[in-house]
Design a protein around this motif. Structure first.
Motif, mmCIF file in Angstrom:
data_model
loop_
_atom_site.group_PDB
_atom_site.id
_atom_site.type_symbol
_atom_site.label_atom_id
_atom_site.label_comp_id
_atom_site.label_asym_id
_atom_site.label_seq_id
_atom_site.Cartn_x
_atom_site.Cartn_y
_atom_site.Cartn_z
ATOM 1 N N THR A 40 16.526 -23.037 -53.315
ATOM 2 C CA THR A 40 16.865 -24.423 -52.965
ATOM 3 C C THR A 40 16.968 -25.283 -54.222
ATOM 4 O O THR A 40 16.157 -25.136 -55.142
ATOM 5 N N ILE A 41 17.948 -26.163 -54.232
ATOM 6 C CA ILE A 41 18.072 -27.119 -55.339
ATOM 7 C C ILE A 41 17.541 -28.461 -54.835
ATOM 8 O O ILE A 41 18.063 -29.024 -53.867
ATOM 9 N N VAL A 42 16.476 -28.925 -55.465
ATOM 10 C CA VAL A 42 15.848 -30.185 -55.050
ATOM 11 C C VAL A 42 16.304 -31.270 -56.026
ATOM 12 O O VAL A 42 16.166 -31.119 -57.245
ATOM 13 N N VAL A 43 16.866 -32.344 -55.473
ATOM 14 C CA VAL A 43 17.520 -33.346 -56.306
ATOM 15 C C VAL A 43 16.831 -34.698 -56.148
ATOM 16 O O VAL A 43 16.725 -35.211 -55.038
ATOM 17 N N ASP A 44 16.382 -35.283 -57.250
ATOM 18 C CA ASP A 44 15.806 -36.637 -57.221
ATOM 19 C C ASP A 44 16.936 -37.643 -57.178
ATOM 20 O O ASP A 44 17.701 -37.765 -58.139
ATOM 21 N N LYS A 45 17.040 -38.366 -56.062
ATOM 22 C CA LYS A 45 18.028 -39.440 -55.979
ATOM 23 C C LYS A 45 17.318 -40.791 -56.110
ATOM 24 O O LYS A 45 17.910 -41.777 -56.543
ATOM 25 N N SER A 46 16.038 -40.800 -55.764
ATOM 26 C CA SER A 46 15.247 -42.016 -55.972
ATOM 27 C C SER A 46 15.263 -42.369 -57.454
ATOM 28 O O SER A 46 15.430 -41.493 -58.306
ATOM 29 N N ALA A 52 20.577 -31.906 -65.174
ATOM 30 C CA ALA A 52 20.124 -30.587 -64.711
ATOM 31 C C ALA A 52 20.091 -29.604 -65.874
ATOM 32 O O ALA A 52 20.923 -29.661 -66.778
ATOM 33 N N ASP A 53 19.100 -28.741 -65.832
ATOM 34 C CA ASP A 53 19.019 -27.683 -66.838
ATOM 35 C C ASP A 53 19.500 -26.356 -66.252
ATOM 36 O O ASP A 53 19.824 -25.429 -66.980
ATOM 37 N N ASP A 54 19.509 -26.262 -64.914
ATOM 38 C CA ASP A 54 19.861 -25.012 -64.260
ATOM 39 C C ASP A 54 21.356 -25.021 -63.898
ATOM 40 O O ASP A 54 21.806 -25.896 -63.153
ATOM 41 N N PRO A 55 22.150 -24.080 -64.417
ATOM 42 C CA PRO A 55 23.590 -24.098 -64.136
ATOM 43 C C PRO A 55 23.922 -24.018 -62.644
ATOM 44 O O PRO A 55 24.960 -24.533 -62.203
ATOM 45 N N ARG A 56 23.034 -23.424 -61.849
ATOM 46 C CA ARG A 56 23.306 -23.352 -60.411
ATOM 47 C C ARG A 56 23.278 -24.757 -59.794
ATOM 48 O O ARG A 56 24.024 -25.066 -58.868
ATOM 49 N N ALA A 57 22.397 -25.609 -60.336
ATOM 50 C CA ALA A 57 22.320 -26.993 -59.834
ATOM 51 C C ALA A 57 23.583 -27.757 -60.240
ATOM 52 O O ALA A 57 24.169 -28.493 -59.435
ATOM 53 N N VAL A 58 24.025 -27.570 -61.492
ATOM 54 C CA VAL A 58 25.236 -28.264 -61.958
ATOM 55 C C VAL A 58 26.416 -27.846 -61.095
ATOM 56 O O VAL A 58 27.211 -28.687 -60.638
ATOM 57 N N GLU A 59 26.508 -26.562 -60.816
ATOM 58 C CA GLU A 59 27.644 -26.058 -60.046
ATOM 59 C C GLU A 59 27.630 -26.612 -58.619
ATOM 60 O O GLU A 59 28.647 -27.090 -58.108
ATOM 61 N N ALA A 60 26.447 -26.560 -57.978
ATOM 62 C CA ALA A 60 26.374 -27.015 -56.579
ATOM 63 C C ALA A 60 26.672 -28.505 -56.477
ATOM 64 O O ALA A 60 27.402 -28.961 -55.575
ATOM 65 N N LEU A 61 26.149 -29.314 -57.406
ATOM 66 C CA LEU A 61 26.364 -30.758 -57.334
ATOM 67 C C LEU A 61 27.811 -31.110 -57.700
ATOM 68 O O LEU A 61 28.404 -32.020 -57.124
#
Ligand code: NAD
Length: 441
Positions: A114-120, A170-179
């Motif tokens: 799971t990619i957990v994203v801080d939007k706050s 993001a440091d994780d390329p999977r997070a960059v790709e998904a977002l």
């Protein structure tokens, strides 16, 4: 893509509905059972243009749902957004208790990568604390990213659909790709997606809000000088704002900024500075100027009536902290009402949408009128606090009939001083030089 949105406030509800509109399967979760019940019944708990249509359309299509169960929302979601509140703690820092509690609950609920994203809006270093909280409870792999929100209340749906930019930390390329994939359809050109490290993304949000607030406080300070030297800050604004290096946005003098973000974000940024031994002189001054500015409009009214409002009826137009929202958080109108009541004024207010919220906060300490002109019946003065479109061009002859007195205080510099004075009113704006003597009506 299945997405979980944690928090259904102004940010969570707009972005959750927005992601659903882009074709995703979005489940929004909130602790507030009453709020979720209302959303499940099709009621929209906040006033935001275009939001009801977006919510109704996507719930009908089964792409948007609401629950109080974190486990149900997070099950199967590849992206989980944290959009809970980050209010000011007593020492000015951002209170992260909602964010960290949400992270703990998410950790226990994830059922796969799971990619957990801080939007706050959260201070630098929060992503690491979120990661620690997740790690405590998670039995599956996860990545943490930052995706600060820049929406403007009152125009939030538009901002979602046509963002000026999307910041991804993001440091994780999977997070960059998904977002990147998630936002692809609202970003026509790739240069509006700005990818950076997590700490820089966290700081970017505070930097943006601090700059916007700085422009307002700068103009409010100039307004005070303009009043002292007999200049008109509106002319100054036009003259300086036409320089493309300066630009004409956020240069309006007024009765101070409000809303849930600027004040708390300035204080949190200043606190971060202190923790790292960096004194942020400008940021502190911006907040100080605003605290002072919030009282300037009330001071004009009270001094006009010789220092006391005993026996005076004051009509107040606008309660929300800005037009097109029902949000009263830190609204200048609330500070003004306190000030005018302390001077023993009787207040009758009108706002097109914020009155139900205002009644909850103010009870029967002020009167509420069903339309703008009803608020002015028998009033000695009329004060404009929120520049709703319907309040920008008053019908002077109608006001002359309804009001007992002739004093107008324009807290947003919306009205024409010339027209008002020609119609027989005493007019006072913010930073608009020395008022001409009032003309007898
Ligand atoms: P809000 O207070 O309106 O909403 C937050 C919601 O989160 C509430 O409904 C609350 O019940 C819920 N919540 C809290 N903890 C929870 C949990 N553990 N699980 C489920 N729900 C939970 O806040 P907002 O105005 O939407 O702001 C959210 C964040 O976004 C803040 O950090 C704010 O600074 C930031 N932000 C706000 C705006 C804005 O214009 N309001 C714009 C940009 C960024």
């Amino acid at each position: 893509m299945k997405i979980a949105m944690i928090g259904t406030g102004y940010v969570g509800l707009v972005t959750g509905a927005g992601f659903a509109e882009l074709g995703n399967d979005v489940c929004c979760v909130d602790h507030d059972r009453e709020r979720i019940d209302r959303l499940c019944r099709g009621e929209v708990p906040i006033e935001e243009p275009g939001l009801p249509e977006l919510i109704h359309h996507n719930t009908r299509l089964g792409r948007l749902s609401f629950t109080t169960s974190m486990a149900a929302a997070v099950a199967g979601a590849r992206l989980v957004f944290i959009a809970v509140g980050t209010p000011s703690a007593p020492d000015g820092s951002a209170d992260l208790s909602q964010v960290l509690a949400a992270a703990r609950e998410i950790g226990a609920a994830i059922d796969g990568f799971t990619i957990v994203v801080d939007k706050s809006t959260v201070p630098v270093g929060t992503a690491e604390r979120v990661r620690d909280e997740l790690a405590r409870a998670a039995r599956h792999e996860f990545a943490v990213a930052s995706n600060p929100e820049f929406l403007k209340e009152g125009d939030a749906v538009n901002d979602f659909m046509k963002p000026a930019r999307v910041v991804i930390g993001a440091d994780d390329p999977r997070a960059v790709e998904a977002l990147s994939e998630l936002y692809r359809s609202v970003l026509r050109t790739s240069d509006r997606m700005i990818v950076m490290d997590v700490r820089s993304a966290e700081l970017t949000k505070y930097a943006a809000n601090a700059m916007l607030a700085t422009r307002i406080s700068f103009m409010n300070e100039l307004a005070r000088l303009a009043e002292a030297v007999g200049a008109d800050v509106e002319s100054v604004r036009l003259g300086m704002g036409s320089d493309p290096r300066i630009g004409n946005k956020f240069l309006f003098a007024g009765c101070g900024f409000g809303g849930s973000c600027f004040g708390k974000d300035l204080r949190a940024l200043s606190h971060t500075g202190k923790v790292h031994d960096v004194h942020l002189t400008i940021v502190e001054a911006v907040d100080d100027v605003n605290v002072r500015q919030r009282r300037s409009l009330g001071r004009h009214v009270i001094s006009h009536f010789g220092g006391s409002l005993t026996g005076k009826r004051i009509a107040l137009w606008g309660l929300a902290f800005k037009p097109e929202t029902d949000d009263l958080r830190e609204a200048p109108a609330l500070y003004l009402i306190e000030q005018l009541r302390a001077a023993r004024g009787e207040i009758v207010a009108y706002d097109p949408v914020a009155m139900p919220n205002a009644k909850l906060v103010l009870g029967d300490t002020v009167g509420f009128a069903p339309d703008p002109y009803a608020a002015t019946i028998g009033a000695d003065a009329l004060v404009l606090v929120t520049e709703w479109r319907e309040l920008r061009q008053p019908d002077w002859s109608r006001l002359a009939q309804t009001m007992r007195g002739n004093a107008l205080f324009d807290g947003r510099n919306q009205w024409s001083p010339e027209h008002a004075r020609r119609a027989g009113f005493f007019y006072r704006g913010i930073g608009r030089g020395l008022p001409l003597p009032s003309v007898e009506g």
